[in-house]
Scaffold this motif. Structure first.
Motif, PDB file in Angstrom:
ATOM      1  N   UNK A 100       0.678  -1.184  -0.112  1.00 15.47           N
ATOM      2  CA  UNK A 100       0.201   0.016  -0.008  1.00 15.47           C
ATOM      3  C   UNK A 100       0.770   1.251  -0.050  1.00 15.47           C
ATOM      4  N   UNK A 101       1.892   1.151  -0.545  1.00 18.84           N
ATOM      5  CA  UNK A 101       2.831   2.316  -0.697  1.00 18.84           C
ATOM      6  C   UNK A 101       3.387   2.943   0.814  1.00 18.84           C
ATOM      7  N   UNK A 102       3.155   2.079   1.825  1.00 17.94           N
ATOM      8  CA  UNK A 102       3.605   2.553   3.268  1.00 17.94           C
ATOM      9  C   UNK A 102       4.690   1.660   3.374  1.00 17.94           C
ATOM     10  N   UNK A 183       5.112  16.724 -12.454  1.00 18.69           N
ATOM     11  CA  UNK A 183       4.449  16.231 -11.125  1.00 18.69           C
ATOM     12  C   UNK A 183       5.160  15.001 -10.561  1.00 18.69           C
ATOM     13  N   UNK A 184       5.843  15.239  -9.366  1.00 18.56           N
ATOM     14  CA  UNK A 184       6.715  14.209  -9.116  1.00 18.56           C
ATOM     15  C   UNK A 184       6.128  13.207  -8.489  1.00 18.56           C
ATOM     16  N   UNK A 185       6.800  11.959  -8.186  1.00 15.43           N
ATOM     17  CA  UNK A 185       6.189  10.809  -7.403  1.00 15.43           C
ATOM     18  C   UNK A 185       6.213  10.803  -6.016  1.00 15.43           C
ATOM     19  N   UNK A 186       6.528  11.721  -5.355  1.00 16.07           N
ATOM     20  CA  UNK A 186       6.679  11.902  -3.654  1.00 16.07           C
ATOM     21  C   UNK A 186       7.753  10.829  -3.336  1.00 16.07           C
ATOM     22  N   UNK A 187       7.221  10.100  -2.624  1.00 14.70           N
ATOM     23  CA  UNK A 187       8.136   8.919  -1.910  1.00 14.70           C
ATOM     24  C   UNK A 187       8.417   7.606  -2.851  1.00 14.70           C
ATOM     25  N   UNK A 188       7.374   7.661  -4.014  1.00 12.03           N
ATOM     26  CA  UNK A 188       7.612   6.541  -4.788  1.00 12.03           C
ATOM     27  C   UNK A 188       8.914   6.179  -5.170  1.00 12.03           C
ATOM     28  N   UNK A 189       9.060   4.674  -5.479  1.00 11.16           N
ATOM     29  CA  UNK A 189      10.359   4.136  -6.094  1.00 11.16           C
ATOM     30  C   UNK A 189      10.378   4.848  -7.326  1.00 11.16           C
ATOM     31  N   UNK A 209      12.501  25.125 -14.754  1.00 10.70           N
ATOM     32  CA  UNK A 209      11.634  23.984 -14.246  1.00 10.70           C
ATOM     33  C   UNK A 209      10.511  24.470 -13.362  1.00 10.70           C
ATOM     34  N   UNK A 210       9.634  23.500 -13.257  1.00  9.15           N
ATOM     35  CA  UNK A 210       8.547  23.747 -12.344  1.00  9.15           C
ATOM     36  C   UNK A 210       8.154  22.389 -11.782  1.00  9.15           C
ATOM     37  N   UNK A 211       8.535  22.233 -10.744  1.00 10.34           N
ATOM     38  CA  UNK A 211       8.104  20.777  -9.932  1.00 10.34           C
ATOM     39  C   UNK A 211       7.258  20.996  -8.955  1.00 10.34           C
ATOM     40  N   UNK A 212       5.861  20.234  -9.193  1.00 11.27           N
ATOM     41  CA  UNK A 212       4.830  20.297  -8.040  1.00 11.27           C
ATOM     42  C   UNK A 212       4.933  19.016  -7.505  1.00 11.27           C
ATOM     43  N   UNK A 213       4.953  18.889  -5.961  1.00  7.11           N
ATOM     44  CA  UNK A 213       5.046  17.695  -5.205  1.00  7.11           C
ATOM     45  C   UNK A 213       3.546  16.723  -5.527  1.00  7.11           C
ATOM     46  N   UNK A 214       3.734  15.714  -5.764  1.00  2.00           N
ATOM     47  CA  UNK A 214       2.561  14.609  -5.998  1.00  2.00           C
ATOM     48  C   UNK A 214       2.964  13.279  -5.772  1.00  2.00           C
TER      49      UNK A 214
END
Length: 334
Positions: A100-102, A183-189, A209-214
């Motif tokens: 569960x991505x945790x 849109x980045x993948x957060x903590x995702x691998x 560049x423009x990166x938004x947390x996602x």
């Protein structure tokens, strides 16, 4: 009713329990007549061998454990297809759990899979700590997909996420885009690797560049669009999404806001899942050979199961661009 046992099958077939055990292990030491009698008795009783009990008794296993980071993401299902093809051809069965991505849930999932005494574990896109991976590898062979590792006891299969993200930016720049968000993948691998590739390509093209947390989810993609639109004009003319799932969520939110894709804004995903190829989605994306990655991971795992001292396998596959209908020329370039 109680689950039928090997003793029940032996009594029904009129043979010894030991002979039933030989049949269930597909031993060649059993005559065709007795094998048929045992299998007929097992079918009549509804008996099937319990994989965990069998592995505990024999100290061998025909089970491979698979920990999937996110069951909602079709990317992982397609990797499992590749794993399953190799596993079945070699006489192994898969047991699947999810994290569960945790990190905490992944630790519990790995512990649960290890309780089955598997011949090996495949971890798909794990976010669990490296120390937990090392601990698992001390108990059974481990292969990682979509996660790098320097452990000599762990095999890895990855695509080059840095190169893939650069392919996405290069495609958009070739269409005439200069305002490109990620849109980045957060903590995702592999998220950090894709972000690194995006930033490198933007610098190479002398773009801001423009990166938004996602995150690697549709909900996170929709939320990132909300943040993007809150910034006001000029909004970017293109989005490099964290993955396909994230991109689909972004497109849905853009449509709801009256922003047309690709007329007003282009969107490109990552993974080339079956979702991206649906006719009504038609997502431009970066392709990873998912089934091939699963096949390579299974082969590496079984190789290590046979030779624990084998040198680690490090597969790094090259991604490719798949152009569909969600990217196009920006309005100002028409």
């Amino acid at each position: 009713m109680a689950r039928p046992t090997m003793e029940d099958v032996a009594a029904r077939a009129g043979v010894s329990r030991a002979l039933v055990s030989l049949v269930m292990r597909n031993s060649p030491k059993v005559s065709p007549q007795r094998r048929a009698a045992v299998l007929r008795a097992a079918e009549e009783l509804g008996y099937s061998p319990h994989a965990m009990a069998r592995s505990l008794a024999s100290r061998t296993s025909n089970v491979l454990g698979v920990m999937v980071s996110d069951l909602h993401n079709p990317y992982f299902a397609e990797i499992v297809d590749g794993l399953d093809t190799v596993a079945r051809s070699e006489g192994f069965e898969l047991i699947i759990n999810t994290g569960g991505r945790s990190p905490a849930r992944e630790r519990r999932a790995v512990a649960g899979l290890l309780s089955f005494r598997p011949a090996g574990l495949v971890l798909l896109g794990p976010v669990v700590a490296a120390a937990d991976i090392a601990a698992a590898a001390s108990k059974t062979p481990v292969a990682l997909v979509a996660r790098a590792s320097n452990l000599s006891t762990v095999d890895t299969v990855n695509d080059d996420g840095n190169a893939g993200a650069q392919l996405a930016v290069d495609h958009l720049v070739a269409l005439g885009h200069t305002r490109i968000a990620h849109f980045d993948g957060g903590r995702g691998s592999q998220s950090a690797l894709r972000k690194r590739g995006y930033l490198a390509a933007m610098r190479r093209h002398c773009l801001e560049p423009l990166v938004l947390p996602s995150e690697y989810t549709d909900v996170a993609g929709a939320k990132a669009v909300g943040k993007l639109l809150e910034r006001g004009h000029p909004i970017p003319t293109a989005i490099v999404a964290a993955n396909d799932y994230n991109a689909v969520g972004a497109i849905s939110a853009l449509n709801e806001a009256g922003v047309r894709v690709p007329q007003d804004i282009s969107v490109i995903g990552y993974d080339n899942t079956s979702l991206a190829a649906l006719a009504h989605v038609g997502l431009t994306t970066i392709d990873q050979p998912r089934r091939e990655m699963g096949r390579l991971a299974a082969e590496a795992l079984l190789r290590r199961a046979r030779d624990p001292r084998a040198e680690p396998v490090r597969h790094l596959l090259q991604p490719s661009l798949v152009v569909r209908s969600t990217t196009g020329t920006p309005l100002q370039a028409r």
